[in-house]
Design a protein around this motif. Sequence first.
Motif, PDB file in Angstrom:
ATOM      1  N   MET A   1       0.819  -1.212   0.000  1.00  0.00           N
ATOM      2  CA  MET A   1       0.000   0.000   0.000  1.00  0.00           C
ATOM      3  C   MET A   1       0.853   1.262   0.000  1.00  0.00           C
ATOM      4  SD  MET A   1      -2.783   1.217   2.877  1.00  0.00           S
ATOM      5  CE  MET A   1      -3.429   2.886   2.869  1.00  0.00           C
ATOM      6  N   GLY A   2       1.992   1.235   0.729  1.00  0.00           N
ATOM      7  CA  GLY A   2       2.811   2.427   0.820  1.00  0.00           C
ATOM      8  C   GLY A   2       2.226   3.430   1.803  1.00  0.00           C
ATOM      9  N   VAL A   3       2.669   4.683   1.687  1.00  0.00           N
ATOM     10  CA  VAL A   3       2.240   5.736   2.595  1.00  0.00           C
ATOM     11  C   VAL A   3       1.116   6.549   1.969  1.00  0.00           C
ATOM     12  CG1 VAL A   3       2.932   7.799   3.854  1.00  0.00           C
ATOM     13  CG2 VAL A   3       4.515   5.880   3.658  1.00  0.00           C
ATOM     14  N   LYS A   4       0.029   6.700   2.725  1.00  0.00           N
ATOM     15  CA  LYS A   4      -1.090   7.549   2.317  1.00  0.00           C
ATOM     16  C   LYS A   4      -1.191   8.693   3.316  1.00  0.00           C
ATOM     17  CE  LYS A   4      -6.112   7.483   1.621  1.00  0.00           C
ATOM     18  NZ  LYS A   4      -7.339   6.637   1.697  1.00  0.00           N
ATOM     19  N   VAL A   5      -1.290   9.924   2.813  1.00  0.00           N
ATOM     20  CA  VAL A   5      -1.372  11.090   3.688  1.00  0.00           C
ATOM     21  C   VAL A   5      -2.721  11.757   3.480  1.00  0.00           C
ATOM     22  CG1 VAL A   5      -0.222  13.186   4.481  1.00  0.00           C
ATOM     23  CG2 VAL A   5       1.116  11.384   3.382  1.00  0.00           C
ATOM     24  N   VAL A   6      -3.487  11.915   4.554  1.00  0.00           N
ATOM     25  CA  VAL A   6      -4.849  12.457   4.497  1.00  0.00           C
ATOM     26  C   VAL A   6      -4.865  13.822   5.186  1.00  0.00           C
ATOM     27  CG1 VAL A   6      -7.272  12.066   5.078  1.00  0.00           C
ATOM     28  CG2 VAL A   6      -5.768  10.115   4.575  1.00  0.00           C
ATOM     29  N   ASN A   7      -5.412  14.801   4.503  1.00  0.00           N
ATOM     30  CA  ASN A   7      -5.407  16.165   5.034  1.00  0.00           C
ATOM     31  C   ASN A   7      -6.791  16.641   5.436  1.00  0.00           C
ATOM     32  OD1 ASN A   7      -3.902  18.863   5.331  1.00  0.00           O
ATOM     33  ND2 ASN A   7      -5.709  19.420   4.132  1.00  0.00           N
ATOM     34  N   PHE A   8      -6.829  17.410   6.516  1.00  0.00           N
ATOM     35  CA  PHE A   8      -8.020  18.152   6.929  1.00  0.00           C
ATOM     36  C   PHE A   8      -7.602  19.594   7.211  1.00  0.00           C
ATOM     37  CE2 PHE A   8      -9.036  13.797   8.022  1.00  0.00           C
ATOM     38  CZ  PHE A   8     -10.388  13.678   7.716  1.00  0.00           C
ATOM     39  N   GLY A   9      -8.503  20.541   6.938  1.00  0.00           N
ATOM     40  CA  GLY A   9      -8.282  21.883   7.450  1.00  0.00           C
ATOM     41  C   GLY A   9      -7.674  22.882   6.503  1.00  0.00           C
ATOM     42  N   CYS A  10      -6.861  23.772   7.067  1.00  0.00           N
ATOM     43  CA  CYS A  10      -6.450  25.028   6.451  1.00  0.00           C
ATOM     44  C   CYS A  10      -5.375  24.833   5.379  1.00  0.00           C
ATOM     45  CB  CYS A  10      -5.948  25.984   7.525  1.00  0.00           C
ATOM     46  SG  CYS A  10      -4.434  25.397   8.356  1.00  0.00           S
ATOM     47  N   ARG A  11      -5.007  25.953   4.762  1.00  0.00           N
ATOM     48  CA  ARG A  11      -3.989  25.910   3.720  1.00  0.00           C
ATOM     49  C   ARG A  11      -2.621  25.529   4.262  1.00  0.00           C
ATOM     50  NH1 ARG A  11      -6.185  31.331   0.609  1.00  0.00           N
ATOM     51  NH2 ARG A  11      -7.610  30.258  -0.809  1.00  0.00           N
ATOM     52  N   ILE A  12      -2.350  25.900   5.499  1.00  0.00           N
ATOM     53  CA  ILE A  12      -1.091  25.471   6.104  1.00  0.00           C
ATOM     54  C   ILE A  12      -1.062  23.957   6.215  1.00  0.00           C
ATOM     55  CG2 ILE A  12       0.205  25.463   8.272  1.00  0.00           C
ATOM     56  CD1 ILE A  12       0.698  27.863   6.514  1.00  0.00           C
ATOM     57  N   ASN A  13      -2.185  23.356   6.580  1.00  0.00           N
ATOM     58  CA  ASN A  13      -2.243  21.893   6.613  1.00  0.00           C
ATOM     59  C   ASN A  13      -2.013  21.298   5.230  1.00  0.00           C
ATOM     60  OD1 ASN A  13      -2.729  21.869   9.364  1.00  0.00           O
ATOM     61  ND2 ASN A  13      -4.481  20.493   9.223  1.00  0.00           N
ATOM     62  N   TRP A  14      -2.594  21.921   4.204  1.00  0.00           N
ATOM     63  CA  TRP A  14      -2.383  21.427   2.843  1.00  0.00           C
ATOM     64  C   TRP A  14      -0.900  21.457   2.483  1.00  0.00           C
ATOM     65  CZ3 TRP A  14      -5.225  18.520  -0.068  1.00  0.00           C
ATOM     66  CH2 TRP A  14      -6.624  18.569   0.022  1.00  0.00           C
ATOM     67  N   PHE A  15      -0.241  22.557   2.830  1.00  0.00           N
ATOM     68  CA  PHE A  15       1.189  22.696   2.535  1.00  0.00           C
ATOM     69  C   PHE A  15       1.990  21.624   3.273  1.00  0.00           C
ATOM     70  CE2 PHE A  15       5.422  24.460   3.297  1.00  0.00           C
ATOM     71  CZ  PHE A  15       5.784  24.893   2.029  1.00  0.00           C
ATOM     72  N   GLU A  16       1.731  21.483   4.576  1.00  0.00           N
ATOM     73  CA  GLU A  16       2.437  20.484   5.367  1.00  0.00           C
ATOM     74  C   GLU A  16       2.177  19.070   4.852  1.00  0.00           C
ATOM     75  OE1 GLU A  16       2.274  22.768   9.701  1.00  0.00           O
ATOM     76  OE2 GLU A  16       0.750  21.292   9.145  1.00  0.00           O
ATOM     77  N   THR A  17       0.922  18.793   4.514  1.00  0.00           N
ATOM     78  CA  THR A  17       0.556  17.460   4.035  1.00  0.00           C
ATOM     79  C   THR A  17       1.285  17.132   2.739  1.00  0.00           C
ATOM     80  OG1 THR A  17      -1.610  17.552   5.107  1.00  0.00           O
ATOM     81  CG2 THR A  17      -1.378  16.040   3.252  1.00  0.00           C
TER      82      THR A  17
ATOM     83  N   TRP B   1       8.535  12.303   3.423  1.00  0.00           N
ATOM     84  CA  TRP B   1       8.417  11.120   4.279  1.00  0.00           C
ATOM     85  C   TRP B   1       7.693   9.986   3.560  1.00  0.00           C
ATOM     86  CZ3 TRP B   1       5.001   8.304   7.602  1.00  0.00           C
ATOM     87  CH2 TRP B   1       5.608   7.721   8.724  1.00  0.00           C
ATOM     88  N   GLY B   2       6.676  10.349   2.793  1.00  0.00           N
ATOM     89  CA  GLY B   2       5.869   9.331   2.124  1.00  0.00           C
ATOM     90  C   GLY B   2       6.539   8.687   0.935  1.00  0.00           C
ATOM     91  N   SER B   3       7.644   9.271   0.476  1.00  0.00           N
ATOM     92  CA  SER B   3       8.328   8.705  -0.691  1.00  0.00           C
ATOM     93  C   SER B   3       9.205   7.507  -0.329  1.00  0.00           C
ATOM     94  CB  SER B   3       9.205   9.778  -1.355  1.00  0.00           C
ATOM     95  OG  SER B   3      10.206  10.231  -0.456  1.00  0.00           O
ATOM     96  N   ASP B   4       9.357   7.235   0.970  1.00  0.00           N
ATOM     97  CA  ASP B   4      10.171   6.106   1.427  1.00  0.00           C
ATOM     98  C   ASP B   4       9.330   4.827   1.401  1.00  0.00           C
ATOM     99  OD1 ASP B   4      11.754   4.264   2.677  1.00  0.00           O
ATOM    100  OD2 ASP B   4      12.294   5.554   4.365  1.00  0.00           O
ATOM    101  N   ALA B   5       9.560   4.001   0.400  1.00  0.00           N
ATOM    102  CA  ALA B   5       8.761   2.782   0.216  1.00  0.00           C
ATOM    103  C   ALA B   5       8.924   1.801   1.370  1.00  0.00           C
ATOM    104  CB  ALA B   5       9.145   2.114  -1.096  1.00  0.00           C
ATOM    105  N   SER B   6      10.006   1.918   2.112  1.00  0.00           N
ATOM    106  CA  SER B   6      10.250   0.969   3.201  1.00  0.00           C
ATOM    107  C   SER B   6       9.288   1.168   4.370  1.00  0.00           C
ATOM    108  CB  SER B   6      11.688   1.114   3.709  1.00  0.00           C
ATOM    109  OG  SER B   6      11.876   2.368   4.359  1.00  0.00           O
ATOM    110  N   ARG B   7       8.555   2.253   4.376  1.00  0.00           N
ATOM    111  CA  ARG B   7       7.623   2.493   5.476  1.00  0.00           C
ATOM    112  C   ARG B   7       6.407   1.582   5.401  1.00  0.00           C
ATOM    113  NH1 ARG B   7       9.876   6.622   8.004  1.00  0.00           N
ATOM    114  NH2 ARG B   7      10.986   8.199   6.779  1.00  0.00           N
TER     115      ARG B   7
END
Length: 379
Positions: A1-17, A24-30
Amino acid sequence: MGVKVVNFGCRINWFETALIGQVWGSDASRGNTIVFNTCAVTAEAERQCLQAVRKARRENPAAQIVITGCASQINPAFAELGQVVTNQDKRKFFNIENALLSGFADRHRAFVEVQQGCDHGCTYCIVPLVRGRGVSVDPAHIVKQVRGLVDKGFKEVVVSGIDIASYHGGISGLVEKILREVPDLPRLRLSSLDPMGIDDRLVELFASYPALMPHLHLSAQSGDDLVLKRMGRRHTYADVLERAMALRRVRPDLVLGADFITGFPIETDQSFENTLDLVRRADIALLHVFPYSVRPQTRAAKMPQVPVAIRKERAKVLRALGDEKRLALKRGMVGKRASILLESGGRGYTEHYVDVGGLQGYPENSIIDSILTERILGI
């Protein structure tokens, strides 16, 4: 499955997500990991985040779940569902402290974080508790980030933060630096802005730089001075009106939007009328309206409360006025030429942040000039 990142909220959250997904999510070993970046701007937002994490835990019992963001800082129920990473530790944990964002999936406007946290302590807001004190990003890093996004093909950048008006040295200085040092940036827009962040220099920039879009969204919240004082806001009715007039003297076509809270503690019928009056006199056309939501651990939660039914009724009335103002704005644009940044499905936004459609046949992420019709404006 790999890493899935789910966002809620403001534009700062979108940027951080987006940064978390990129770095962090590009590391397949996770392996099988789900990251939630949560929001606590209202009790409803917090509830939706918790519901989503619980659903993910049920449907993916073998997954590693990592939860960060504002809701996870105040609700201990999240700790029972996964690993909680605080907002203060987020950047180090996900290794995004000095990262530059390369892009946003399925988005043609890029959000750039310039500031975190807040020092003002509005009585209804829990952000200072969950985000901490205001911290500004180094301007050289911001310019480098904007430069990289323009090189990647982004046509519009939105300056974003929890309270961009509190950027160290003034938001106007940062905006000028971006415009001067990235002259090929087609469009620069500001996210929600405290009216007290509009100084004379920012007004001059709207007069001098066509790339600075003729649109501002204000964190107004109310049009009543006593309510604003109880909210802990720094501005008054007169401040908003004066700044609206100053901006339109140099950019007559500038469109204003604003956030408003209805039914805040002590808000009377007359208080609410003052808000309606401000919307009309300042010609605020793009409204975001929220009935007051009690947030535990805030000072406003201890104040005498306006009945929920009245909060919702006033929100309905103010939204109706907002619909009238938005429709009048669109009708006034019929037959005029606009610069439109196209997103998907033939839809996009004019320089005034007015949504348009019916423009199929043009490539996404392109800026086109078009005469606006009722069909394009959706009226």
